[in-house]
Design a protein around this motif. Structure first.
Motif, PDB file in Angstrom:
ATOM      1  N   GLU A 130      91.687  14.397 -49.754  1.00 58.68           N
ATOM      2  CA  GLU A 130      91.427  15.827 -49.969  1.00 58.68           C
ATOM      3  C   GLU A 130      89.943  16.173 -49.835  1.00 58.68           C
ATOM      4  O   GLU A 130      89.594  17.328 -49.639  1.00 58.68           O
ATOM      5  N   LEU A 131      89.073  15.178 -49.909  1.00 56.36           N
ATOM      6  CA  LEU A 131      87.635  15.418 -49.768  1.00 56.36           C
ATOM      7  C   LEU A 131      87.178  15.417 -48.312  1.00 56.36           C
ATOM      8  O   LEU A 131      86.066  15.825 -48.015  1.00 56.36           O
ATOM      9  N   GLY A 132      88.016  14.933 -47.422  1.00 56.90           N
ATOM     10  CA  GLY A 132      87.629  14.850 -46.021  1.00 56.90           C
ATOM     11  C   GLY A 132      86.698  13.671 -45.791  1.00 56.90           C
ATOM     12  O   GLY A 132      86.501  12.830 -46.660  1.00 56.90           O
ATOM     13  N   LYS A 133      86.108  13.608 -44.615  1.00 57.95           N
ATOM     14  CA  LYS A 133      85.243  12.482 -44.250  1.00 57.95           C
ATOM     15  C   LYS A 133      83.759  12.819 -44.327  1.00 57.95           C
ATOM     16  O   LYS A 133      82.919  12.007 -43.966  1.00 57.95           O
ATOM     17  N   ASN A 134      83.431  14.009 -44.799  1.00 56.69           N
ATOM     18  CA  ASN A 134      82.037  14.421 -44.886  1.00 56.69           C
ATOM     19  C   ASN A 134      81.320  13.587 -45.947  1.00 56.69           C
ATOM     20  O   ASN A 134      81.694  13.593 -47.117  1.00 56.69           O
ATOM     21  N   LYS A 135      80.280  12.885 -45.542  1.00 53.61           N
ATOM     22  CA  LYS A 135      79.557  11.982 -46.452  1.00 53.61           C
ATOM     23  C   LYS A 135      78.906  12.715 -47.617  1.00 53.61           C
ATOM     24  O   LYS A 135      78.564  12.098 -48.618  1.00 53.61           O
ATOM     25  N   GLU A 139      85.896   2.948 -46.260  1.00 52.81           N
ATOM     26  CA  GLU A 139      86.801   3.244 -45.143  1.00 52.81           C
ATOM     27  C   GLU A 139      87.030   4.743 -45.010  1.00 52.81           C
ATOM     28  O   GLU A 139      87.006   5.285 -43.902  1.00 52.81           O
ATOM     29  N   ALA A 140      87.258   5.415 -46.131  1.00 52.73           N
ATOM     30  CA  ALA A 140      87.539   6.851 -46.102  1.00 52.73           C
ATOM     31  C   ALA A 140      86.382   7.657 -45.517  1.00 52.73           C
ATOM     32  O   ALA A 140      86.597   8.682 -44.860  1.00 52.73           O
ATOM     33  N   PHE A 141      85.161   7.193 -45.744  1.00 54.46           N
ATOM     34  CA  PHE A 141      83.983   7.925 -45.269  1.00 54.46           C
ATOM     35  C   PHE A 141      83.329   7.261 -44.048  1.00 54.46           C
ATOM     36  O   PHE A 141      82.234   7.645 -43.661  1.00 54.46           O
ATOM     37  N   SER A 142      84.017   6.277 -43.473  1.00 58.37           N
ATOM     38  CA  SER A 142      83.506   5.558 -42.292  1.00 58.37           C
ATOM     39  C   SER A 142      82.082   5.056 -42.521  1.00 58.37           C
ATOM     40  O   SER A 142      81.172   5.296 -41.719  1.00 58.37           O
ATOM     41  N   MET A 143      81.906   4.376 -43.636  1.00 52.75           N
ATOM     42  CA  MET A 143      80.604   3.820 -44.015  1.00 52.75           C
ATOM     43  C   MET A 143      80.768   2.320 -44.258  1.00 52.75           C
ATOM     44  O   MET A 143      81.862   1.853 -44.569  1.00 52.75           O
TER      45      MET A 143
END
Length: 152
Positions: free
Chosen positions: A6-11, A38-42
């Motif tokens: 629900e937070l999206g991928k925005n860091k 993983e969720a934030f591609s970090m």
């Protein structure tokens, strides 16, 4: 996990995600680091860096009984440092730690708002004031006996 999606991928939502996860579990686990990275591609090390930078985040699971030792002005003057030492001597844990059995954890806090009862602790929100070493040891032993009865 739904709370991350629900937070999206925005860091810019990383801290919010960490707060939500800690709210659920009481701390940030290794698994949480992996899922959030993983969720934030970090990289996990980037997430770990944020967790270790902010003191609000805990990396150790809290104990069943969370001891908050008031270190506000009134409690400090009336011996909160002694209370911290007594707990350390009795349970073998320092500020911010959890005992080996996962029963007790301890944190010094800025103020519990019970200045007239100084020095004060709370255990899972229940306040104990006007502490002496003897009184504190009895309180801790009562919790130990309760734990033994619950698991016995």
């Amino acid at each position: 996990m739904p709370d991350l999606k629900e937070l999206g991928k925005n860091k810019s939502n990383l801290i919010k995600a960490l707060q939500k996860r800690q709210e659920l579990e009481g701390y940030i686990s290794d698994k949480d680091i992996e899922e959030i990275s993983e969720a934030f591609s970090m990289a996990p090390v980037e997430v770990e860096g944020v967790v270790s930078f902010y003191t609000q985040f805990k990396r150790i699971a809290p104990g069943k009984y969370k001891i908050a030792v008031c270190d506000g002005t009134a409690c400090h003057i009336k011996g909160s440092s002694l209370v911290l030492n007594w707990i350390t001597d009795e349970l073998g844990i320092e500020d911010g730690e959890t005992d080996e059995d996962g029963i007790f954890s301890m944190d010094a806090v800025a103020c519990l708002g019970c200045c007239s009862l100084a020095p004060v602790i709370s255990i899972n929100g229940k306040v104990y004031g006007n502490l002496t070493r003897k009184k504190l040891l009895k309180i801790l032993n009562d919790y130990r006996q309760k734990e033994e009865a619950d698991n016995g």
